[in-house]
Design a protein around this motif. Structure first.
Motif, mmCIF file in Angstrom:
data_model
loop_
_atom_site.group_PDB
_atom_site.id
_atom_site.type_symbol
_atom_site.label_atom_id
_atom_site.label_comp_id
_atom_site.label_asym_id
_atom_site.label_seq_id
_atom_site.Cartn_x
_atom_site.Cartn_y
_atom_site.Cartn_z
ATOM 1 N N ARG A 61 0.653 -0.938 -0.148
ATOM 2 C CA ARG A 61 -0.320 0.117 0.515
ATOM 3 C C ARG A 61 1.308 1.174 -0.204
ATOM 4 N NH1 ARG A 61 -4.523 1.582 -2.142
ATOM 5 N NH2 ARG A 61 -6.416 2.026 -0.345
ATOM 6 N N LEU A 86 -0.366 4.841 0.800
ATOM 7 C CA LEU A 86 -0.568 5.512 1.911
ATOM 8 C C LEU A 86 0.497 5.547 3.247
ATOM 9 C CD1 LEU A 86 -3.293 5.116 4.502
ATOM 10 C CD2 LEU A 86 -2.023 3.031 5.077
ATOM 11 N N GLN A 90 -3.929 6.735 8.028
ATOM 12 C CA GLN A 90 -4.523 7.696 8.121
ATOM 13 C C GLN A 90 -5.321 8.671 8.628
ATOM 14 O OE1 GLN A 90 -1.298 10.784 7.216
ATOM 15 N NE2 GLN A 90 -0.591 9.377 9.017
ATOM 16 N N GLU A 91 -6.227 8.951 7.166
ATOM 17 C CA GLU A 91 -7.815 9.841 7.045
ATOM 18 C C GLU A 91 -8.580 8.890 6.894
ATOM 19 O OE1 GLU A 91 -7.869 12.773 8.919
ATOM 20 O OE2 GLU A 91 -5.564 13.184 9.193
ATOM 21 N N GLY A 143 -9.465 2.313 6.823
ATOM 22 C CA GLY A 143 -9.028 1.677 6.685
ATOM 23 C C GLY A 143 -8.837 0.331 6.106
ATOM 24 N N ALA A 144 -10.446 0.080 6.176
ATOM 25 C CA ALA A 144 -10.611 -1.528 6.281
ATOM 26 C C ALA A 144 -9.631 -1.741 4.759
ATOM 27 C CB ALA A 144 -11.970 -1.852 5.902
ATOM 28 N N SER A 179 -7.576 -1.263 2.845
ATOM 29 C CA SER A 179 -5.740 -1.044 2.805
ATOM 30 C C SER A 179 -5.615 -1.975 4.496
ATOM 31 C CB SER A 179 -6.120 0.331 3.496
ATOM 32 O OG SER A 179 -6.176 1.555 2.852
ATOM 33 N N ASN A 192 -6.785 -4.706 4.555
ATOM 34 C CA ASN A 192 -7.444 -6.026 4.184
ATOM 35 C C ASN A 192 -6.110 -6.275 2.880
ATOM 36 O OD1 ASN A 192 -8.866 -6.577 5.420
ATOM 37 N ND2 ASN A 192 -10.670 -5.989 4.173
ATOM 38 N N ASN A 213 -12.373 -5.598 13.348
ATOM 39 C CA ASN A 213 -13.105 -4.700 13.591
ATOM 40 C C ASN A 213 -12.677 -4.426 15.410
ATOM 41 O OD1 ASN A 213 -15.160 -5.591 11.649
ATOM 42 N ND2 ASN A 213 -14.764 -3.392 11.402
ATOM 43 N N ASP A 237 -19.082 3.205 8.706
ATOM 44 C CA ASP A 237 -19.377 1.948 8.225
ATOM 45 C C ASP A 237 -19.873 1.605 9.093
ATOM 46 O OD1 ASP A 237 -19.797 -0.738 8.852
ATOM 47 O OD2 ASP A 237 -17.798 -1.155 7.398
ATOM 48 N N ALA A 253 -19.383 -1.214 11.539
ATOM 49 C CA ALA A 253 -17.959 -1.403 12.195
ATOM 50 C C ALA A 253 -17.601 -1.193 13.663
ATOM 51 C CB ALA A 253 -16.842 -1.387 11.486
ATOM 52 N N GLY A 273 -12.818 7.876 1.769
ATOM 53 C CA GLY A 273 -12.607 6.133 1.706
ATOM 54 C C GLY A 273 -14.451 6.072 1.156
HETATM 55 P P1 NDP Z 1 -11.046 3.039 0.499
HETATM 56 O O1 NDP Z 1 -10.652 1.840 0.402
HETATM 57 O O2 NDP Z 1 -11.908 3.565 -0.184
HETATM 58 O O3 NDP Z 1 -9.958 3.859 0.651
HETATM 59 C C1 NDP Z 1 -8.997 4.753 1.162
HETATM 60 C C2 NDP Z 1 -9.015 5.652 0.421
HETATM 61 O O4 NDP Z 1 -8.839 7.276 0.436
HETATM 62 C C3 NDP Z 1 -8.086 5.086 -0.809
HETATM 63 O O5 NDP Z 1 -9.358 5.936 -2.206
HETATM 64 C C4 NDP Z 1 -7.459 6.513 -0.350
HETATM 65 O O6 NDP Z 1 -6.014 6.838 -1.549
HETATM 66 C C5 NDP Z 1 -8.235 7.706 -0.547
HETATM 67 N N1 NDP Z 1 -7.590 9.013 0.500
HETATM 68 C C6 NDP Z 1 -7.278 9.520 0.472
HETATM 69 N N2 NDP Z 1 -6.564 10.768 1.257
HETATM 70 C C7 NDP Z 1 -6.571 10.595 1.857
HETATM 71 C C8 NDP Z 1 -5.807 9.672 2.969
HETATM 72 N N3 NDP Z 1 -5.854 11.262 3.969
HETATM 73 N N4 NDP Z 1 -5.460 9.073 4.290
HETATM 74 C C9 NDP Z 1 -5.797 7.724 3.974
HETATM 75 N N5 NDP Z 1 -6.980 7.473 2.715
HETATM 76 C C10 NDP Z 1 -7.000 8.727 1.812
HETATM 77 O O7 NDP Z 1 -11.799 3.226 2.235
HETATM 78 P P2 NDP Z 1 -11.077 2.307 3.389
HETATM 79 O O8 NDP Z 1 -10.199 1.163 3.025
HETATM 80 O O9 NDP Z 1 -11.215 3.295 4.471
HETATM 81 O O10 NDP Z 1 -12.313 1.415 3.505
HETATM 82 C C11 NDP Z 1 -13.519 1.784 3.974
HETATM 83 C C12 NDP Z 1 -14.630 0.655 3.424
HETATM 84 O O11 NDP Z 1 -14.408 -0.269 3.715
HETATM 85 C C13 NDP Z 1 -16.112 1.104 4.080
HETATM 86 O O12 NDP Z 1 -16.737 1.569 2.714
HETATM 87 C C14 NDP Z 1 -16.382 -0.517 4.644
HETATM 88 O O13 NDP Z 1 -17.834 -0.287 5.200
HETATM 89 C C15 NDP Z 1 -15.522 -0.949 3.956
HETATM 90 N N6 NDP Z 1 -15.471 -2.465 4.805
HETATM 91 C C16 NDP Z 1 -15.340 -2.693 6.076
HETATM 92 C C17 NDP Z 1 -14.904 -4.395 6.581
HETATM 93 C C18 NDP Z 1 -14.808 -4.171 7.746
HETATM 94 O O14 NDP Z 1 -14.778 -3.199 8.426
HETATM 95 N N7 NDP Z 1 -14.345 -5.310 7.732
HETATM 96 C C19 NDP Z 1 -14.494 -5.047 5.642
HETATM 97 C C20 NDP Z 1 -14.061 -4.853 4.005
HETATM 98 C C21 NDP Z 1 -14.688 -3.602 3.804
HETATM 99 P P3 NDP Z 1 -4.959 5.491 -2.552
HETATM 100 O O15 NDP Z 1 -5.699 4.709 -3.108
HETATM 101 O O16 NDP Z 1 -4.586 6.787 -2.978
HETATM 102 O O17 NDP Z 1 -4.714 5.236 -1.566
#
Ligand code: NDP
Length: 422
Positions: free
Chosen positions: A142, A145, A174-175, A178-179, A181, A183, A208, A275, A278, A320
Motif C-alpha cells: 500500500r 498510504l 491516516q484519514e 482503512g478496511a 487498505s 485487508n 473490527n 461504516d 464496524a 474512503g
Molecule cells: P478505501 O478502500 O476507499 O481507501 C481509502 C481511500 O481514500 C483510498 O482511495 C485512498 O487513496 C483515499 N485517501 C485520500 N486521502 C487519504 C488520506 N489522507 N488518508 C487515507 N486515505 C486517503 O476505504 P477504506 O480502506 O477506509 O475502507 C472503508 C470501506 O471498507 C468502508 O466502506 C467499509 O464499509 C468497507 N469494508 C469494511 C470491512 C470491515 O469493517 N470489516 C471489510 C471490508 C470493507 P489511495 O488509493 O491513493 O490510497
C-alpha cells in the motif's frame, strides 16, 4: 436462442420490470420506486442489484462544543426523539463548557491467522525475528498510504491455541477507516507467511476490534444546570450516578444503556457515510472487555459537578468508502467542518455521551415516555393516514387518550374528518 441475463447484469429500468413481471411489485409500486431512484447511475456504482435509494430522515443537532470548537451535527435516524434528546444533552454540556476529548492512538489492527501449527513457540519466535520484514511487506502492498505518512507500525503474535496463531499488524490508516487498505496489506503478509515461512494461512483480514483507536470524551456539569421539572440538579445528578452504576453491574440494563448511546453515534456515522456496523461491533466487544458486558459511559460526582466519561473504539474515516461519493455525505461533511478522522472520532464519542446524558436524565426524572410520547403519537397519526394539518390535530387528540393505539387513532381520525365535512 435468447441469452439469459442475470439480475445484476440488467440495466436499472429492466430490473424494475423484472420485479413487476415476477409480481413482486405492482405498477404503482414500480412508479413509487422510480421516484426513490434519485441517481441510479451512482447507485449502480455503490451497490449491487441496485433498484432505488432508501431514504431516512436527516436532522441537525446544533449545540456541540467539542474541545472548544462549535459544531453543527447532522444525524440520520428513523427513531423519533433521538435528535431532540441529543440536542438537549449537548446543550447542557455546552453550557457547562463543552466536551474534552482524548485520542492516544489511531491504528487499525489486521490479522493473519495461521493454523495447523506443530510447534507454536518456534513459529512465534521465527515471526518475531522477522517483524521488520513483515512491516516492509505490508507497506510495499500500500505505497500510497505510506506516502501519506501512514503504514504498518508494529507486529504482535498471539497464540490462540496450540495449533493456531494470530499475527497482528497495527496500521496507521491516516484519514480513512482503512478496511480495504488493511485487508490488502494483510493479504500480502499472509502470502509471504504461506510461501516463505511455509505456514498454513486460514485468513488475512482487518479486525473490527479497534483497541488501538480508542477515543475518550468527558464533561463536567454543575448541578445547577441539571435542575428540571421542580427536581434539584443535585438529586438528578445522584440518580444519574446510580443509573451509571447499574449499567456497570447488570448486562440487561447495560445493553439498553449502550443502545441509547449508539442511537446518537450511529445517526452521525450514517450521515457521514461511515461504516456504523464496524463501530457497533467494536463498541459492544469493548463493553465486554473484562468478561462482563458493561455500560460504555461512567458518571460520577466531583465537588458540585456531575462528571461523565465515555471511552470506546472509533474506527471511522473522513475519506474512503462511499464518503466522497454520496452527495448528502459530502454536504454533511462540509456543514460540520470536520477536517480529520481524529476530529470526527472525538465528535462521535461526544455525541454518544450527550445522548446518554439526555436518556439518563429523562429516565431518573420524568421517565422516558413523556419526552418520547409527542413524537410517537405524531408517528402514529401519520401511520393511520393523517395528512397535512390533520397530523397536528390528531396528535393533540391522542394526547388525551389513556391508551392511544392504532385502533383509537383510526377512530379519532375518522371523527376528525367527519367533523371537517360538517
Ligand atoms: P478505501 O478502500 O476507499 O481507501 C481509502 C481511500 O481514500 C483510498 O482511495 C485512498 O487513496 C483515499 N485517501 C485520500 N486521502 C487519504 C488520506 N489522507 N488518508 C487515507 N486515505 C486517503 O476505504 P477504506 O480502506 O477506509 O475502507 C472503508 C470501506 O471498507 C468502508 O466502506 C467499509 O464499509 C468497507 N469494508 C469494511 C470491512 C470491515 O469493517 N470489516 C471489510 C471490508 C470493507 P489511495 O488509493 O491513493 O490510497
Amino acid at each position: 436462442m435468447t441469452k439469459f441475463i442475470k439480475f445484476y447484469q440488467k440495466k436499472w429500468h429492466y430490473r424494475l420490470i423484472t420485479l413487476l413481471n415476477d409480481d413482486l411489485i405492482s405498477d404503482d409500486e414500480k412508479t413509487e420506486i422510480e421516484t426513490h431512484a434519485l441517481n441510479h447511475e451512482l447507485g449502480d456504482q455503490i451497490t449491487e442489484n441496485y433498484i432505488a435509494d432508501f431514504t431516512l430522515p436527516e436532522g441537525i443537532a446544533f449545540n456541540y462544543l467539542v474541545d472548544g470548537k462549535k459544531m453543527t451535527v447532522p444525524m440520520v435516524t428513523e427513531e423519533p426523539s433521538v435528535i431532540a434528546a441529543n440536542n438537549n444533552g449537548a446543550k447542557i454540556i455546552a453550557t457547562a463548557g463543552g466536551f474534552t476529548t482524548k485520542i492516544e492512538s489511531r491504528l487499525m489492527i489486521g490479522q493473519v491467522i495461521l493454523e495447523n501449527i506443530d510447534d507454536a513457540d518456534n513459529v512465534i519466535n521465527q515471526i518475531n525475528e522477522h517483524q521488520l520484514d513483515l512491516i516492509k511487506i505490508a507497506n510495499t502492498a500500500r505505497p500510497s498510504l505510506v506516502k501519506r505518512g501512514g503504514g504498518a507500525r508494529w507486529v504482535r503474535v498471539r497464540k490462540l491455541a496450540a495449533d493456531l496463531i494470530s499475527v497482528d499488524l497495527a496500521i496507521d490508516v491516516q484519514e480513512a477507516m482503512g478496511a480495504n487498505s488493511v485487508n490488502t496489506m494483510m493479504e500480502a503478509v499472509g502470502e509471504t507467511l504461506q510461501t516463505q515461512f511455509k505456514q498454513d494461512v486460514l485468513m488475512s483480514i482487518l479486525s473490527n476490534y479497534a483497541t488501538d483507536s480508542l477515543v475518550e470524551s468527558s464533561c463536567s456539569i454543575p448541578f445547577t444546570l441539571l435542575d428540571s421539572a421542580g427536581i434539584s440538579g443535585e438529586h438528578i445528578a445522584k440518580k444519574i450516578v446510580s443509573a451509571s452504576r447499574l449499567a456497570q453491574l447488570d448486562p440487561y440494563r447495560a445493553v439498553t444503556h449502550n443502545k441509547g448511546i449508539m442511537n446518537g453515534i450511529d445517526a452521525v456515522l450514517i450521515a457521514l457515510g461511515n461504516d456504523w456496523r464496524a463501530v457497533e461491533a467494536g463498541a459492544h466487544a469493548y463493553a465486554s472487555k473484562d468478561g462482563q458486558y458493561r455500560g460504555l459511559t461512567k458518571w460520577s460526582i466531583v465537588s458540585d459537578n456531575l462528571v461523565g466519561i465515555i471511552k470506546l473504539p472509533m474506527p471511522i474515516g473522513v475519506v474512503g468508502g462511499s464518503i466522497d461519493i454520496v452527495p448528502m455525505v459530502k454536504i454533511n461533511k462540509k456543514m460540520m467542518g470536520i477536517k480529520s478522522a481524529k476530529e470526527l472520532a472525538s465528535l462521535v464519542a461526544s455525541v454518544g455521551l450527550a445522548q446518554n446524558l439526555a436518556a439518563l436524565k429523562a429516565l431518573v426524572s420524568e421517565g422516558i415516555q413523556k419526552g418520547h410520547m409527542g413524537l410517537q403519537l405524531k408517528s402514529l397519526a401519520v401511520k393511520v393516514g393523517a395528512v397535512d394539518e390533520e397530523v397536528a390535530q390528531l396528535t393533540e387528540l391522542l394526547k388525551n387518550e389513556n391508551r392511544p393505539d392504532t385502533e383509537v387513532a383510526t377512530k379519532k381520525l375518522n371523527e376528525l374528518r367527519k367533523k371537517g365535512d360538517n
